[in-house]
Design a protein around this motif. Sequence first.
Motif, PDB file in Angstrom:
ATOM      1  N   PHE A 210     120.951 -12.032 134.015  1.00  0.00           N
ATOM      2  CA  PHE A 210     121.663 -12.355 132.783  1.00  0.00           C
ATOM      3  C   PHE A 210     123.041 -11.700 132.698  1.00  0.00           C
ATOM      4  N   VAL A 211     123.486 -11.074 133.786  1.00  0.00           N
ATOM      5  CA  VAL A 211     124.827 -10.482 133.818  1.00  0.00           C
ATOM      6  C   VAL A 211     125.808 -11.543 134.300  1.00  0.00           C
ATOM      7  N   ARG A 212     126.904 -11.731 133.569  1.00  0.00           N
ATOM      8  CA  ARG A 212     127.879 -12.772 133.923  1.00  0.00           C
ATOM      9  C   ARG A 212     128.649 -12.422 135.194  1.00  0.00           C
ATOM     10  N   PRO A 213     129.097 -13.445 135.959  1.00  0.00           N
ATOM     11  CA  PRO A 213     129.955 -13.186 137.117  1.00  0.00           C
ATOM     12  C   PRO A 213     131.253 -12.463 136.722  1.00  0.00           C
ATOM     13  N   ALA A 214     131.812 -12.813 135.573  1.00  0.00           N
ATOM     14  CA  ALA A 214     133.025 -12.144 135.069  1.00  0.00           C
ATOM     15  C   ALA A 214     132.808 -11.900 133.577  1.00  0.00           C
ATOM     16  N   GLU A 215     132.642 -10.656 133.203  1.00  0.00           N
ATOM     17  CA  GLU A 215     132.309 -10.330 131.821  1.00  0.00           C
ATOM     18  C   GLU A 215     133.555 -10.321 130.945  1.00  0.00           C
ATOM     19  N   VAL A 216     133.355 -10.687 129.696  1.00  0.00           N
ATOM     20  CA  VAL A 216     134.392 -10.549 128.674  1.00  0.00           C
ATOM     21  C   VAL A 216     133.992  -9.323 127.858  1.00  0.00           C
ATOM     22  N   ASP A 217     134.799  -8.278 127.911  1.00  0.00           N
ATOM     23  CA  ASP A 217     134.336  -6.979 127.416  1.00  0.00           C
ATOM     24  C   ASP A 217     134.632  -6.697 125.948  1.00  0.00           C
ATOM     25  N   HIS A 218     135.790  -7.099 125.473  1.00  0.00           N
ATOM     26  CA  HIS A 218     136.150  -6.595 124.151  1.00  0.00           C
ATOM     27  C   HIS A 218     136.881  -7.646 123.304  1.00  0.00           C
ATOM     28  N   LEU A 219     136.126  -8.576 122.773  1.00  0.00           N
ATOM     29  CA  LEU A 219     136.704  -9.579 121.887  1.00  0.00           C
ATOM     30  C   LEU A 219     136.625  -9.090 120.446  1.00  0.00           C
ATOM     31  N   ILE A 220     137.756  -9.045 119.791  1.00  0.00           N
ATOM     32  CA  ILE A 220     137.799  -8.697 118.373  1.00  0.00           C
ATOM     33  C   ILE A 220     139.022  -9.391 117.769  1.00  0.00           C
ATOM     34  N   GLY A 221     138.796 -10.156 116.705  1.00  0.00           N
ATOM     35  CA  GLY A 221     139.857 -11.017 116.191  1.00  0.00           C
ATOM     36  C   GLY A 221     140.375 -10.600 114.824  1.00  0.00           C
TER      37      GLY A 221
ATOM     38  N   ASN B 185     123.840  -7.282 129.958  1.00  0.00           N
ATOM     39  CA  ASN B 185     124.704  -6.148 129.624  1.00  0.00           C
ATOM     40  C   ASN B 185     124.564  -5.766 128.145  1.00  0.00           C
ATOM     41  N   LEU B 186     123.894  -4.645 127.871  1.00  0.00           N
ATOM     42  CA  LEU B 186     123.696  -4.210 126.477  1.00  0.00           C
ATOM     43  C   LEU B 186     124.986  -3.687 125.847  1.00  0.00           C
ATOM     44  N   ASP B 187     125.971  -3.356 126.684  1.00  0.00           N
ATOM     45  CA  ASP B 187     127.214  -2.789 126.156  1.00  0.00           C
ATOM     46  C   ASP B 187     128.293  -3.835 125.909  1.00  0.00           C
ATOM     47  N   ALA B 188     128.014  -5.112 126.231  1.00  0.00           N
ATOM     48  CA  ALA B 188     128.986  -6.178 125.939  1.00  0.00           C
ATOM     49  C   ALA B 188     129.239  -6.212 124.438  1.00  0.00           C
ATOM     50  N   GLU B 189     130.502  -6.316 124.066  1.00  0.00           N
ATOM     51  CA  GLU B 189     130.885  -6.322 122.651  1.00  0.00           C
ATOM     52  C   GLU B 189     131.417  -7.687 122.256  1.00  0.00           C
ATOM     53  N   ARG B 190     131.087  -8.083 121.044  1.00  0.00           N
ATOM     54  CA  ARG B 190     131.619  -9.327 120.497  1.00  0.00           C
ATOM     55  C   ARG B 190     131.945  -9.125 119.017  1.00  0.00           C
ATOM     56  N   ASP B 191     132.800  -9.988 118.541  1.00  0.00           N
ATOM     57  CA  ASP B 191     133.111 -10.065 117.115  1.00  0.00           C
ATOM     58  C   ASP B 191     132.244 -11.201 116.577  1.00  0.00           C
ATOM     59  N   TRP B 192     131.120 -10.834 115.921  1.00  0.00           N
ATOM     60  CA  TRP B 192     130.131 -11.823 115.488  1.00  0.00           C
ATOM     61  C   TRP B 192     130.202 -12.059 113.989  1.00  0.00           C
TER      62      TRP B 192
ATOM     63  N   LYS C  95     139.804 -11.936 129.278  1.00  0.00           N
ATOM     64  CA  LYS C  95     140.205 -10.576 129.642  1.00  0.00           C
ATOM     65  C   LYS C  95     141.374 -10.209 128.739  1.00  0.00           C
ATOM     66  N   VAL C  96     141.059  -9.631 127.605  1.00  0.00           N
ATOM     67  CA  VAL C  96     142.029  -9.574 126.504  1.00  0.00           C
ATOM     68  C   VAL C  96     143.259  -8.742 126.855  1.00  0.00           C
ATOM     69  N   LEU C  97     144.397  -9.223 126.384  1.00  0.00           N
ATOM     70  CA  LEU C  97     145.669  -8.575 126.659  1.00  0.00           C
ATOM     71  C   LEU C  97     146.157  -7.735 125.495  1.00  0.00           C
TER      72      LEU C  97
END
Length: 322
Positions: free
Chosen positions: A277-288, A212-219, A131-133
Amino acid sequence: MPKKSALITGITGQDGSYLAELLLDEGYDVHGMVRRASTEKFDRIEHLRDQITFHQGDLLDQRSLVDAIRSSKPDEIYNLAAMSFVATSWIQPTLTADFTGVGVTRMLEAMREAAPEARFYQASSSEMFGKVLEVPQTEATPFYPRSPYGVAKAYGHFITVNYRESYDLHATSGILFNHESPRRGLEFVTRKITWHAAAIKHGLQKELRLGNLDAERDWGYAKDYVKAMWLMLQRDTAEDYVIATNQSNTVRECCEIAFDEAGLGDFSKYVVIDEAFVRPAEVDHLIGSYDKAERDLGWKPETTFEQLIRLMTKADLELLKP
């Protein structure tokens, strides 16, 4: 000058296979640690098997780690082994903690006993940010993990820092964001999408079920990322580094590119949303941010997200071709 020796745990995985290729190209004597299993899975490194020395070992068994390190006499140790699928960490939380978290301590203790002069790489993860800060995430961003896997990785990360500071070990953590390739396991969403796009194209499947099609990742591309691991251990000073692309994409965009590459057009005709396939606690916005890695290591990503998904889809189209 004698050949450098490297020991890779998790050598049969995606990252292990690409790292083994890189180290062999760099002239290393490559050793791989593998767990004893009734069925061995060496498909990712089948083309390298005669160039690698294998040692049986398990992150749950301290003695086997000491023996593997004594036998391989490594200059560099890459600890890539883990219970690596986030979704499974809710089903097996204590095993995840023991393997992905405490297993790092066992590895560091074994190194301290058998090869204290070696250089150690720990595979940390962007899932530690959870849960990014802050956006983007850097080496200084506080951790807020949202899965048992993320919590275990945070333990592994901090114990690596602790051993570096307590025992003066050359121990580095690479905080790698999501990285994919044609060698990615089918349970991971990018490969699940590219494989299904290819399977639907070839008439082997009719639909793709996603959460969740809207989940975002830095791939990024795993082949680019293992080079960063190696570069970290070439530095005389051990520090921790975020390895990422500083861009995020959604699962939806991944579908669009894969189904386009497969020549199927609109992906929504084939995708079914499944709550399983929906996580119990989603990680929404990872970007590094990879600024520190670029400054210290001269590293930056060489493959765009679109290039990555297209090359994965092409590989799966070829793999599944009748």
